[in-house]
Design an enzyme around this catalytic site. Structure first.
Site, PDB file in Angstrom:
ATOM      1  N   GLU A 170      36.900   3.022  33.844  1.00  0.00           N
ATOM      2  CA  GLU A 170      35.839   2.062  33.579  1.00  0.00           C
ATOM      3  C   GLU A 170      35.468   2.169  32.113  1.00  0.00           C
ATOM      4  OE1 GLU A 170      36.131   1.746  37.596  1.00  0.00           O
ATOM      5  OE2 GLU A 170      35.599   3.660  36.710  1.00  0.00           O
ATOM      6  N   TYR A 228      42.767   0.917  25.128  1.00  0.00           N
ATOM      7  CA  TYR A 228      43.306   0.945  26.484  1.00  0.00           C
ATOM      8  C   TYR A 228      44.368  -0.136  26.678  1.00  0.00           C
ATOM      9  CZ  TYR A 228      39.322   4.008  27.376  1.00  0.00           C
ATOM     10  OH  TYR A 228      38.401   5.028  27.337  1.00  0.00           O
TER      11      TYR A 228
END
Length: 156
Positions: free
Chosen positions: A108, A120
């Site tokens: 998350e 990411y």
């Protein structure tokens, strides 16, 4: 610089960095880090310059070893050391672990943390959902992100 496994003696420094990095949220305490470090299926690594901890991160292996999933629990970089690629160094280690066992990886991230989201994405994570008011007490939203296993990414 050197990457080393974090031990109980590093918990206070990790908590100190959490306070700096996540004000207005519920930063992890020294005690939380101690508990996390003790879990047999968790791996916490740090980037060190001598004895100075510059960055830290943790990943958990979930499920059976023959079909694992992984979850990034935290990544933090000393504010004075940011934009030097230290988070990427830790992510590279964690992704090698996941790829070695052919596991998917989940995490998350705050929806407004553009730098982390870009990092990411560079590791092939995709947004798979949004969690409203995930971070407390601020109520900030989070994206749930997933990185497919190495065999899935190869189309096997």
């Amino acid at each position: 610089m050197e990457i080393r496994r974090l031990t109980f003696e590093h918990a206070a420094r990790c908590a100190e960095l959490e306070e700096q990095l996540f004000p207005g949220e519920n930063p992890w305490t020294r005690e939380i880090f101690v508990v996390e470090f003790a879990q047999p299926n968790h791996l916490y690594l740090g980037v060190f310059d001598g004895d100075d901890l510059l960055a830290y991160g943790g990943i958990a292996q979930l499920g059976p070893r023959e079909d694992p999933e992984f979850e990034i629990h935290t990544i933090g970089v000393d504010p004075a050391q940011q934009r030097r690629g230290l988070g990427r160094v830790l992510m590279d280690q964690f992704m090698r672990l996941a790829d070695g066992l052919d596991g998917q990886v989940f995490l998350e991230v705050r929806t407004d943390n553009e730098a982390a989201i870009a990092m990411y994405r560079a590791f092939d994570f995709e947004i798979i959902g949004e969690r409203k008011r995930y971070y407390q007490p601020s109520g900030a939203d989070a994206y749930s992100m997933k990185r497919a296993s190495s065999s899935e990414r190869r189309g096997v």
